[in-house]
Write a protein that holds these residues in place. Sequence first.
Motif, PDB file in Angstrom:
ATOM      1  N   CYS A   1       6.269 -16.888 -55.221  1.00  0.00           N
ATOM      2  CA  CYS A   1       5.338 -16.770 -53.954  1.00  0.00           C
ATOM      3  C   CYS A   1       5.115 -18.309 -53.409  1.00  0.00           C
ATOM      4  O   CYS A   1       5.425 -18.715 -52.232  1.00  0.00           O
ATOM      5  CB  CYS A   1       4.227 -16.475 -53.860  1.00  0.00           C
ATOM      6  SG  CYS A   1       3.289 -16.042 -52.059  1.00  0.00           S
ATOM      7  N   MET A   2       4.607 -18.922 -54.481  1.00  0.00           N
ATOM      8  CA  MET A   2       4.429 -20.438 -54.231  1.00  0.00           C
ATOM      9  C   MET A   2       5.699 -21.250 -53.739  1.00  0.00           C
ATOM     10  O   MET A   2       5.856 -22.004 -52.912  1.00  0.00           O
ATOM     11  CB  MET A   2       3.720 -21.137 -55.354  1.00  0.00           C
ATOM     12  CG  MET A   2       2.233 -20.509 -55.504  1.00  0.00           C
ATOM     13  SD  MET A   2       1.377 -21.048 -56.891  1.00  0.00           S
ATOM     14  CE  MET A   2       1.189 -22.895 -56.610  1.00  0.00           C
ATOM     15  N   GLU A   3       6.749 -20.742 -54.505  1.00  0.00           N
ATOM     16  CA  GLU A   3       8.122 -21.380 -54.546  1.00  0.00           C
ATOM     17  C   GLU A   3       8.660 -21.211 -52.993  1.00  0.00           C
ATOM     18  O   GLU A   3       9.146 -22.040 -52.302  1.00  0.00           O
ATOM     19  CB  GLU A   3       9.005 -20.876 -55.569  1.00  0.00           C
ATOM     20  CG  GLU A   3       8.828 -21.323 -56.842  1.00  0.00           C
ATOM     21  CD  GLU A   3       9.484 -20.672 -58.002  1.00  0.00           C
ATOM     22  OE1 GLU A   3       9.490 -21.145 -59.140  1.00  0.00           O
ATOM     23  OE2 GLU A   3      10.281 -19.477 -57.661  1.00  0.00           O
ATOM     24  N   LEU A   4       8.642 -19.832 -52.507  1.00  0.00           N
ATOM     25  CA  LEU A   4       9.092 -19.561 -51.218  1.00  0.00           C
ATOM     26  C   LEU A   4       8.033 -20.453 -49.906  1.00  0.00           C
ATOM     27  O   LEU A   4       8.837 -20.612 -48.952  1.00  0.00           O
ATOM     28  CB  LEU A   4       8.862 -17.927 -51.186  1.00  0.00           C
ATOM     29  CG  LEU A   4       9.928 -17.297 -51.920  1.00  0.00           C
ATOM     30  CD1 LEU A   4       9.417 -15.846 -52.033  1.00  0.00           C
ATOM     31  CD2 LEU A   4      11.235 -17.165 -51.489  1.00  0.00           C
TER      32      LEU A   4
ATOM     33  N   GLY B   1       2.216 -26.107 -53.945  1.00  0.00           N
ATOM     34  CA  GLY B   1       1.560 -26.022 -55.148  1.00  0.00           C
ATOM     35  C   GLY B   1       2.599 -26.212 -56.476  1.00  0.00           C
ATOM     36  O   GLY B   1       3.803 -26.334 -56.190  1.00  0.00           O
ATOM     37  N   ASP B   2       2.184 -26.279 -57.672  1.00  0.00           N
ATOM     38  CA  ASP B   2       2.993 -26.418 -58.617  1.00  0.00           C
ATOM     39  C   ASP B   2       3.396 -25.035 -59.321  1.00  0.00           C
ATOM     40  O   ASP B   2       2.572 -24.499 -60.055  1.00  0.00           O
ATOM     41  CB  ASP B   2       2.498 -27.093 -59.580  1.00  0.00           C
ATOM     42  CG  ASP B   2       3.529 -27.663 -60.934  1.00  0.00           C
ATOM     43  OD1 ASP B   2       4.629 -26.897 -60.936  1.00  0.00           O
ATOM     44  OD2 ASP B   2       2.580 -28.100 -62.139  1.00  0.00           O
ATOM     45  N   ALA B   3       4.463 -24.539 -58.799  1.00  0.00           N
ATOM     46  CA  ALA B   3       4.825 -23.169 -59.413  1.00  0.00           C
ATOM     47  C   ALA B   3       5.266 -23.119 -60.973  1.00  0.00           C
ATOM     48  O   ALA B   3       4.984 -22.110 -61.626  1.00  0.00           O
ATOM     49  CB  ALA B   3       6.119 -22.577 -58.667  1.00  0.00           C
ATOM     50  N   GLU B   4       5.493 -24.163 -61.289  1.00  0.00           N
ATOM     51  CA  GLU B   4       5.904 -24.098 -62.959  1.00  0.00           C
ATOM     52  C   GLU B   4       4.661 -24.101 -63.695  1.00  0.00           C
ATOM     53  O   GLU B   4       4.544 -23.424 -64.800  1.00  0.00           O
ATOM     54  CB  GLU B   4       6.592 -25.844 -63.161  1.00  0.00           C
ATOM     55  CG  GLU B   4       7.039 -25.608 -64.652  1.00  0.00           C
ATOM     56  CD  GLU B   4       7.738 -24.856 -65.072  1.00  0.00           C
ATOM     57  OE1 GLU B   4       7.611 -24.391 -66.243  1.00  0.00           O
ATOM     58  OE2 GLU B   4       8.632 -24.259 -64.489  1.00  0.00           O
ATOM     59  N   ARG B   5       3.419 -24.795 -63.183  1.00  0.00           N
ATOM     60  CA  ARG B   5       2.339 -24.339 -63.702  1.00  0.00           C
ATOM     61  C   ARG B   5       2.146 -22.701 -64.049  1.00  0.00           C
ATOM     62  O   ARG B   5       1.750 -22.377 -65.195  1.00  0.00           O
ATOM     63  CB  ARG B   5       1.178 -24.931 -63.195  1.00  0.00           C
ATOM     64  CG  ARG B   5      -0.300 -24.778 -63.528  1.00  0.00           C
ATOM     65  CD  ARG B   5      -1.482 -25.543 -62.992  1.00  0.00           C
ATOM     66  NE  ARG B   5      -2.582 -25.286 -63.475  1.00  0.00           N
ATOM     67  CZ  ARG B   5      -3.766 -25.960 -63.070  1.00  0.00           C
ATOM     68  NH1 ARG B   5      -3.546 -27.070 -62.322  1.00  0.00           N
ATOM     69  NH2 ARG B   5      -5.083 -25.780 -63.695  1.00  0.00           N
TER      70      ARG B   5
ATOM     71  N   SER C   1      -7.095 -18.426 -60.000  1.00  0.00           N
ATOM     72  CA  SER C   1      -8.128 -19.673 -59.625  1.00  0.00           C
ATOM     73  C   SER C   1      -7.075 -20.872 -58.943  1.00  0.00           C
ATOM     74  O   SER C   1      -7.558 -21.396 -58.213  1.00  0.00           O
ATOM     75  CB  SER C   1      -8.843 -20.160 -60.730  1.00  0.00           C
ATOM     76  OG  SER C   1      -8.273 -20.569 -61.533  1.00  0.00           O
ATOM     77  N   TYR C   2      -5.906 -20.974 -59.437  1.00  0.00           N
ATOM     78  CA  TYR C   2      -5.038 -22.144 -59.000  1.00  0.00           C
ATOM     79  C   TYR C   2      -4.212 -21.503 -57.922  1.00  0.00           C
ATOM     80  O   TYR C   2      -4.017 -22.252 -56.926  1.00  0.00           O
ATOM     81  CB  TYR C   2      -4.192 -22.611 -60.199  1.00  0.00           C
ATOM     82  CG  TYR C   2      -3.217 -23.479 -59.706  1.00  0.00           C
ATOM     83  CD1 TYR C   2      -3.476 -24.976 -59.791  1.00  0.00           C
ATOM     84  CD2 TYR C   2      -1.800 -23.207 -59.274  1.00  0.00           C
ATOM     85  CE1 TYR C   2      -2.714 -25.836 -59.437  1.00  0.00           C
ATOM     86  CE2 TYR C   2      -0.799 -24.158 -59.038  1.00  0.00           C
ATOM     87  CZ  TYR C   2      -1.018 -25.647 -59.076  1.00  0.00           C
ATOM     88  OH  TYR C   2      -0.349 -26.551 -58.470  1.00  0.00           O
ATOM     89  N   TYR C   3      -3.818 -20.235 -57.800  1.00  0.00           N
ATOM     90  CA  TYR C   3      -3.053 -19.853 -56.848  1.00  0.00           C
ATOM     91  C   TYR C   3      -3.475 -19.579 -55.490  1.00  0.00           C
ATOM     92  O   TYR C   3      -2.851 -20.281 -54.402  1.00  0.00           O
ATOM     93  CB  TYR C   3      -2.479 -18.544 -57.438  1.00  0.00           C
ATOM     94  CG  TYR C   3      -1.549 -17.740 -56.516  1.00  0.00           C
ATOM     95  CD1 TYR C   3      -0.259 -17.772 -56.028  1.00  0.00           C
ATOM     96  CD2 TYR C   3      -2.345 -16.396 -55.685  1.00  0.00           C
ATOM     97  CE1 TYR C   3       0.336 -16.954 -55.281  1.00  0.00           C
ATOM     98  CE2 TYR C   3      -1.681 -15.639 -55.104  1.00  0.00           C
ATOM     99  CZ  TYR C   3      -0.286 -15.891 -54.895  1.00  0.00           C
ATOM    100  OH  TYR C   3       0.503 -14.935 -53.802  1.00  0.00           O
ATOM    101  N   PHE C   4      -4.715 -18.934 -55.239  1.00  0.00           N
ATOM    102  CA  PHE C   4      -5.218 -19.045 -53.999  1.00  0.00           C
ATOM    103  C   PHE C   4      -5.413 -20.055 -53.284  1.00  0.00           C
ATOM    104  O   PHE C   4      -5.021 -20.143 -51.989  1.00  0.00           O
ATOM    105  CB  PHE C   4      -6.378 -18.000 -54.094  1.00  0.00           C
ATOM    106  CG  PHE C   4      -6.303 -16.447 -54.167  1.00  0.00           C
ATOM    107  CD1 PHE C   4      -5.591 -15.884 -53.040  1.00  0.00           C
ATOM    108  CD2 PHE C   4      -6.218 -15.738 -55.369  1.00  0.00           C
ATOM    109  CE1 PHE C   4      -5.296 -14.572 -53.240  1.00  0.00           C
ATOM    110  CE2 PHE C   4      -5.863 -14.429 -55.544  1.00  0.00           C
ATOM    111  CZ  PHE C   4      -5.182 -13.644 -54.394  1.00  0.00           C
TER     112      PHE C   4
END
Length: 302
Positions: A118-121, A125-129, A151-154
């Motif tokens: 989702c973050m990549e699309l 943010g840093d999807a690799e994390r 906690s990082y994603y939202f």
Amino acid sequence: MVWRSVVINQPARLKREHFALVVEQEQSARVPFEDIAVIVLNHREITLTHPVLSACADYGIGLYSTGDNHQPNGIFMPFLPHSRATRMQRLQLQLDKPSTKRAWASIVRAKIANQARCMELLGRGDAERLHSYVRRVRSGDAGNLEAQASSYYFPHVFGRNFHRSQPGWVNGALDYGYAVMRGACARALVQHGMLPSLGLFHSSEQNAFNLADDLIEPYRPVVDLHVAQQPTRSDETELRPADKVALIGLLNVDVSMPRGRMSVLASIEQAAEALARLYDGGSEQVLELPGLIGLAQHAFEM
């Protein structure tokens, strides 16, 4: 293949005529029951006949009610339609702890992988994390990497100051979309003879849908992606009818599964079927969980 979602936002009377649902309004509509996956009743002045309820049970249709806040608050499901429901429920109760923990770890990995996608699309943010979290999830998610990922994603997907408890359009949309997915999961579990209240990880005594709340986890990013792509609506708190239709329509977007690309609704059916195989002696390797690939609507053959 069931695929239609019927959303009723205006006063109406629902009745059954032979093999079809008839929605009587200013302009009446007729839909074959065999095509319907879900019906959402979203107005106080909707009446329906007993034959409609009976047909929903016969055809395995999820019938959603909504509350005063217009959020789904209940779902009518068939009563034990599986031929060996009692056997399946005994198997649920007998699943050993190691298998339960390994299965939950698989679900957590799929969820975090979809959050990363989702973050990549979205390009945020840093999807690799998050991908690194996927690799570190162990049996039972003892390190609580699901919570660390969220906690990082939202904040990266919805903004630095975002949190799930605040009122507003975004959380209203997320809640609505999650509720629809949760109902679809519960529907599929019941159709495969399982009790939705007996979860792998979720185990609240006050929750009748613990297992549905396990199964839904990898599907949440589908809703997240859709909501994050909508124009900013900081001045709005209520969902429009079109918003609700779009959120219910997420049941028909494509996801990737081990057996190929298919709609979310078909994917949930396969995931529930695979979960039944887990209870029937399989390992966590039998689980079939979705991969987020975007929000393209599934192309149904007519």
